[in-house]
Design a protein around this motif. Structure first.
Motif, PDB file in Angstrom:
ATOM      1  N   ARG A  26       0.241  -1.888   8.274  1.00 51.50           N
ATOM      2  CA  ARG A  26      -0.453  -2.036   6.997  1.00 51.50           C
ATOM      3  C   ARG A  26      -1.494  -3.134   7.127  1.00 51.50           C
ATOM      4  O   ARG A  26      -1.314  -4.078   7.894  1.00 51.50           O
ATOM      5  N   ARG A  29      -5.215  -2.002   1.930  1.00 52.20           N
ATOM      6  CA  ARG A  29      -5.210  -2.458   0.536  1.00 52.20           C
ATOM      7  C   ARG A  29      -6.188  -3.614   0.369  1.00 52.20           C
ATOM      8  O   ARG A  29      -6.300  -4.467   1.254  1.00 52.20           O
ATOM      9  N   TRP A  42      -7.781   5.719   4.644  1.00 49.88           N
ATOM     10  CA  TRP A  42      -6.526   5.140   5.122  1.00 49.88           C
ATOM     11  C   TRP A  42      -5.732   4.522   3.975  1.00 49.88           C
ATOM     12  O   TRP A  42      -6.077   3.443   3.475  1.00 49.88           O
ATOM     13  N   PRO A  43      -4.643   5.186   3.548  1.00 52.33           N
ATOM     14  CA  PRO A  43      -3.801   4.603   2.497  1.00 52.33           C
ATOM     15  C   PRO A  43      -3.094   3.329   2.932  1.00 52.33           C
ATOM     16  O   PRO A  43      -2.544   2.609   2.093  1.00 52.33           O
ATOM     17  N   SER A  44      -3.110   3.041   4.225  1.00 48.43           N
ATOM     18  CA  SER A  44      -2.460   1.821   4.715  1.00 48.43           C
ATOM     19  C   SER A  44      -3.304   0.572   4.483  1.00 48.43           C
ATOM     20  O   SER A  44      -2.850  -0.532   4.781  1.00 48.43           O
ATOM     21  N   ARG A  99     -14.642  -0.961   0.667  1.00 52.84           N
ATOM     22  CA  ARG A  99     -13.675  -0.063   0.029  1.00 52.84           C
ATOM     23  C   ARG A  99     -14.000   1.393   0.360  1.00 52.84           C
ATOM     24  O   ARG A  99     -13.091   2.199   0.613  1.00 52.84           O
ATOM     25  N   PRO A 138       0.817  -1.201   0.000  1.00 56.87           N
ATOM     26  CA  PRO A 138       0.000   0.000   0.000  1.00 56.87           C
ATOM     27  C   PRO A 138       0.855   1.258   0.000  1.00 56.87           C
ATOM     28  O   PRO A 138       1.870   1.343   0.676  1.00 56.87           O
ATOM     29  N   ALA A 139       0.427   2.238  -0.749  1.00 52.35           N
ATOM     30  CA  ALA A 139       1.186   3.479  -0.867  1.00 52.35           C
ATOM     31  C   ALA A 139       1.355   4.140   0.493  1.00 52.35           C
ATOM     32  O   ALA A 139       0.409   4.244   1.270  1.00 52.35           O
ATOM     33  N   GLY A 140       2.551   4.573   0.783  1.00 49.10           N
ATOM     34  CA  GLY A 140       2.806   5.316   2.001  1.00 49.10           C
ATOM     35  C   GLY A 140       2.927   4.474   3.235  1.00 49.10           C
ATOM     36  O   GLY A 140       3.020   5.010   4.344  1.00 49.10           O
TER      37      GLY A 140
END
Length: 376
Positions: free
Chosen positions: A222, A246, A242-244, A236, A183-185
């Protein structure tokens, strides 16, 4: 003998595939009736079993009479010595079609009345009590699942055979990274993995409710949700901030994700005995699970205080995740004990041998060989 199965994916499909593989190896003639185009249909054909298209949906509805007639037609074609019906829909249609004329095993894989409420739940309990007269054996995957049936008034001949996993497939080895980018970031932080159909039963909404509190304790944590299902879009949307988090989607083989995880979680609202935690433990990973049927029986002795949480309780779930994510040494020891526990008690060959013995008891089904699992 014939397995009648609906659904044709997820944990039920993996359980049936393992049974079919073992039964074919033992010399049985095995057929499977399941929805076409499913994971199960492809898997059993690959194993060499006869697979018959049974166009049955998950839910009850106006198609029920036609689904029952179609299954009855398949039964006349296959002419099995015994029928093993898996989950509520197949259990309903098979027992209506047979009405005790052949030895019938019904395996709930979690009771239907736990998934609904009010009048619908009362009707489901009433049906299960009535249908027991057409069931030679109700096969439960945990003692807790059997007690749930008894407490609902189901009076049946019971067998309890725990789920098993293939400990030669689910191993700690085989790679340490899951497919695709992280996941980004949030690369590099401890990874929590949840494998399961995206639906109310599996409790991913509770996990997402708990996630902000987990991040407050472990900011670089994550989370990956592996699977698909009817709640995918809603989950979703809930995870949007939360970018953490996925979503990996459905995968043919969850083993790489278990191996990539620092911690595996399944906060189910109800189960019989969930397969994903057993698979994760076979991969040497600690698990956090909802305290539902089968959970206590699946965990190694002494893990309950750390690894069990009340179902539907985000605060308790966040506390358990945060505690273990902050203790890598403890996670390592729990994972090692979990692997040893699965090897000693939940080997799929032991499960298959016990089911074969049940078939022999009910219908005189004979196998060409019967071997106890080899000690690992």
């Amino acid at each position: 003998m014939l397995h009648a199965v609906q659904p044709g994916d997820g944990g039920v499909a993996r359980v049936v595939t393992d049974l079919v593989r073992g039964q074919l190896a033992a010399g049985l003639r095995v057929a499977v009736a399941c929805p076409p185009g499913t994971e199960l249909a492809a898997a059993v054909r690959a194993e060499g079993a006869d697979a018959y298209d049974w166009r049955a949906g998950r839910e009850l509805g106006p198609r029920l009479a036609g689904e029952t007639r179609e299954l009855a037609r398949l039964l006349r074609t296959v002419r099995p010595a015994l029928v093993h019906a898996h989950s509520a829909k197949a259990g309903l249609c098979a027992r209506l079609a047979l009405r005790g004329r052949l030895p019938t095993v019904y395996q709930p894989h979690a009771w239907s009345f736990e998934a609904v409420e009010g009048t619908t739940a009362a009707l489901a309990r009433r049906w299960e009590r009535w249908a027991a007269r057409w069931t030679d054996r109700v096969l439960c995957v945990s003692d807790a699942e059997r007690r749930t049936g008894e407490n609902a008034g189901v009076r049946a001949a019971w067998s309890v055979i725990h789920n098993g996993v293939d400990a030669t497939r689910f191993t700690p080895e085989g790679g340490s990274a899951a497919p695709g980018p992280g996941p980004a970031g949030a690369t590099g932080g401890p990874l929590v993995v949840c494998v399961g159909r995206l639906c109310r039963q599996k409790g991913q909404d509770v996990l997402l409710d708990a996630w902000p509190a987990v991040l407050a304790e472990v900011p670089d944590a994550r989370l990956v949700l592996v699977g698909d299902g009817p709640d995918a879009e809603r989950l979703r949307a809930a995870a949007g901030p939360w970018p953490s988090v996925r979503f990996a989607g459905a995968v043919a083989d969850p083993a790489p994700w278990y191996r990539a995880a620092d911690l595996v979680v399944l906060p189910s609202r109800w189960e019989g005995m969930a397969l994903a935690p057993l698979e994760a433990m076979a991969c040497g990973r600690p698990v956090v699970v909802g305290d539902v049927d089968g959970a206590r029986e699946s965990l190694p002795p002494g893990h309950e205080a750390l690894c069990l949480v009340p179902p539907g309780d985000p605060a308790a779930l966040a506390a358990a995740l945060g505690r273990l994510l902050g203790a890598p040494g403890l996670r390592h020891s729990l994972g090692r004990e979990a692997r040893e526990h699965v090897l000693s008690r939940f080997d799929v060959r032991r499960t298959g041998a016990a089911v074969a013995e049940l078939y022999r008891e009910l219908a005189g089904v004979r196998c060409t060989e019967h071997r106890e699992p080899i000690a690992q």
